[in-house]
Design a protein around this motif. Structure first.
Motif, short mmCIF file in Angstrom:
data_model
loop_
_atom_site.label_atom_id
_atom_site.label_comp_id
_atom_site.label_asym_id
_atom_site.label_seq_id
_atom_site.Cartn_x
_atom_site.Cartn_y
_atom_site.Cartn_z
N GLY A 248 0.83 -1.20 0.00
CA GLY A 248 0.00 0.00 0.00
C GLY A 248 0.86 1.25 0.00
N HIS A 249 0.51 2.21 -0.80
CA HIS A 249 1.30 3.44 -0.84
C HIS A 249 0.41 4.64 -1.12
N GLU A 250 0.96 5.83 -0.88
CA GLU A 250 0.26 7.09 -1.10
C GLU A 250 1.08 7.92 -2.08
N LEU A 251 0.40 8.58 -3.00
CA LEU A 251 1.07 9.44 -3.96
C LEU A 251 0.94 10.90 -3.54
N LEU A 252 1.91 11.70 -4.00
CA LEU A 252 1.90 13.12 -3.71
C LEU A 252 1.16 13.83 -4.84
N TYR A 253 -0.02 14.37 -4.54
CA TYR A 253 -0.81 15.08 -5.54
C TYR A 253 -0.45 16.57 -5.49
N GLU A 254 -0.24 17.17 -6.67
CA GLU A 254 0.09 18.59 -6.74
C GLU A 254 -1.20 19.41 -6.79
N VAL A 255 -1.33 20.36 -5.87
CA VAL A 255 -2.53 21.19 -5.76
C VAL A 255 -2.12 22.65 -5.61
N HIS A 256 -3.11 23.54 -5.71
CA HIS A 256 -2.87 24.96 -5.42
C HIS A 256 -2.88 25.17 -3.90
N GLY A 257 -2.12 26.16 -3.43
CA GLY A 257 -2.16 26.42 -2.00
C GLY A 257 -1.36 27.63 -1.59
N VAL A 258 -1.45 27.96 -0.31
CA VAL A 258 -0.70 29.07 0.27
C VAL A 258 -0.20 28.64 1.63
#
Length: 554
Positions: A525-535
């Motif tokens: 089982g693994h988790e991916l890093l999703y790229e999102v907008h943010g501050v």
């Protein structure tokens, strides 16, 4: 018969008037702010149910507040903002038999609420309680108009000169809608009528936004399991009291105990001519035996005693869950998933969306907290939406509505900015490290292409632009952030905590915390890093936001 969510209005057979207990019901059952001038007493006899019933006007299927309660109508007291003035026909209708039946139903509801000792909620407030100085009902959202008048201090002028001054304010960024909503224009007209002068600080005190005071509330539901009967504790429990005489000499043994509220199930035995007679009874934490409506306390099956205990606890200690109702449209693996509703409980018009059974939801935010790329705690916005604004824009485009109509919501164009301001204040209040939101394409994939153009515009252009406008003077900007999302397993919140599932929806385990739930992740089982907008919200930025807050408009 109880006050049900589908029977909160009474429409009189003649005319366009009626009664509504909706705002009372939303307060007692959903945790909405109390909009009435009188608190709902813990003792029902101190209350008149008519004080919590609104007089409403119907226009087709739509309804709006008339500006007074049934109690005020009966007493002939008409507030200044009331749409009615001594309507004798309406006063007569309020005395009708169906109105009396409705009032009786509301009285029973208030009576039931009066025995409520506590409401158990599994959520923290969105923001701290507002103070008297908070014109919009939430802390750190302020009026630009009021502050500019305050800056002018004791400067005096007549109505005409003040209107010119305010026109200059508008040239420097003051929104026309803020002036329209401030109640200041009628005050200036009154001032002009008598040819008087007023100071700037006096006008600042007259700025009033009572109709658009905000409330931010979570979507809550009743817990399925009000009590959980488990092992009996080793300590001595309170002695069972007020037993009926026929129970004298009986043996009693505790066979189930709720560790939170202290309710217990007792097995009661006594010898009869035909052998041992076994019954069960429900007992409160202080040893009182619970009886049903027929005053029966002993039951031939254990399940009847358990059901009675649960009903007793639900009435006195209702357990509410803030898990929302649209979590299936969110990435799994987040912590404290919430659906927050930004509402206008004081607004005269009434709007109901197809997503939430709450009056006047100006906008809703679905969010959770998850780990960022650098281990930071990120408030991720799964969705930011305004059904009301969307409905109004369509109606305006088709010519069915005008911008200044009562049914048109305030902040029609600025609701995304207002929502983000509140979210930033929430994140600062929770000491979070960043606020982020999904990309437009994430939303397009989630909703299978429906409304793609609008989703990309909102999430990729409008929200980044508004955030930059709000925080650039603090030395930070909107940027790309990363958040972790499970890919080949899922973690979903439930009443028990966090449930871990395989891709085939097989339950692997349940834990009370997200951290412990991750231990049930399957091999590989693994988790991916999703790229999102943010501050990012550094300590300095959080301190600055706490110190300055945000204007309601602009």
């Amino acid at each position: 018969m109880t006050l049900a969510p589908d029977a909160l209005e009474l429409r009189f057979a003649y005319g366009d008037y009626g009664l509504s207990a909706r705002r009372l019901w939303e307060h007692t059952e959903l945790g909405q702010v109390n909009v009435f001038s009188k608190a709902i007493s813990s003792r029902q006899e101190f209350n008149d149910a008519a004080e919590f019933i609104d007089v409403v006007c119907f226009k087709g299927d739509a309804l709006s507040l008339a500006g007074l309660t049934l109690a005020e109508l009966k007493a002939g007291r008409f507030p200044l903002n009331s749409l009615l003035r001594g309507d004798s026909v309406l006063a007569g209708l309020a005395q009708a038999e169906d109105a009396a039946t409705f009032v009786g139903l509301v009285a029973k509801h208030v009576d039931r609420c009066s025995v409520r000792l506590a409401t158990r909620n599994q959520h923290r407030p969105f923001l701290p309680a507002a103070g008297t100085e908070d014109l919009f009902g939430v802390p750190l959202i302020f009026s630009t108009l009021q502050r500019r008048l305050q800056d002018l201090g004791k400067s005096k002028a007549g109505a005409e000169q003040w209107l010119k001054t305010i026109e200059n304010f508008q040239k420097k960024g003051l929104r026309a809608e803020e002036l329209d909503c401030s109640s200041l224009r009628p005050e200036l007209m009154s001032l002009d009528e008598f040819g008087e002068q007023a100071s700037a600080c006096a006008l600042a005190k007259l700025c009033c936004f009572k109709d658009i005071r905000l409330s931010v509330m979570p979507v809550v539901t009743d817990a399925q399991w009000q009590l959980r009967f488990g092992a009996v504790p080793g300590r001595t429990l309170r002695q069972t009291r007020r037993l009926r005489k026929p129970q004298a000499g009986q043996t009693r043994a505790v066979v189930g105990f709720d560790s939170v509220l202290g309710y217990r199930i007792e097995q009661v035995e006594h010898q009869a001519l035909w052998g041992t007679d076994v019954h069960w009874q429900a007992v409160t934490h202080d040893g009182l035996v619970i009886g049903d409506d027929m005053k029966q306390t002993l039951f031939p099956i254990k399940e009847s005693a358990v059901a009675l205990a649960i009903a007793h606890a639900k009435l006195r200690f209702p357990k509410r869950l803030a898990l929302g109702q649209w979590g299936r449209y969110a990435w799994t693996g987040g912590k404290e998933y919430r659906e927050w509703l930004i509402t206008l409980p004081y607004y005269p018009a009434s709007y109901f969306s197809g997503h939430f059974a709450v009056r006047n939801v100006l906008a809703h935010v679905r969010c959770d907290i998850r780990e960022g790329a650098d281990g930071e705690r990120v408030l991720l916005l799964q969705e930011v939406q305004s059904d009301w604004a969307q409905t109004a824009r369509r109606a305006i485009a088709l010519g069915f509505m005008k911008i200044h109509d009562e049914a048109c919501p305030p902040f029609l164009k600025e609701w995304p900015a207002l929502a983000i301001k509140l979210v930033l204040l929430h994140a600062v209040h929770q000491e979070l490290d960043a606020v982020a939101w999904t990309r437009g394409q994430h939303q397009v994939l989630r909703y299978k292409g429906l409304g793609a153009t609008g989703l990309i515009e909102l999430y990729d252009r409008t929200l980044p632009r508004e955030v930059n406008r709000m925080v650039k003077h603090l030395g930070c900007v909107c940027e790309n952030l990363g958040v972790f999302v499970p890919t080949n397993f899922s973690i979903k919140q439930s009443e028990s905590g966090y449930d871990v599932y395989t891709p085939e929806n097989e339950l692997l385990g349940t834990a009370q915390t997200l951290e412990k739930a991750r231990q049930f992740a399957p091999d590989g089982g693994h988790e991916l890093l999703y790229e999102v907008h943010g501050v990012r919200l550094s300590d300095a930025v959080r301190k600055a936001i706490r110190g300055s807050g945000f204007p309601a408009w602009g």
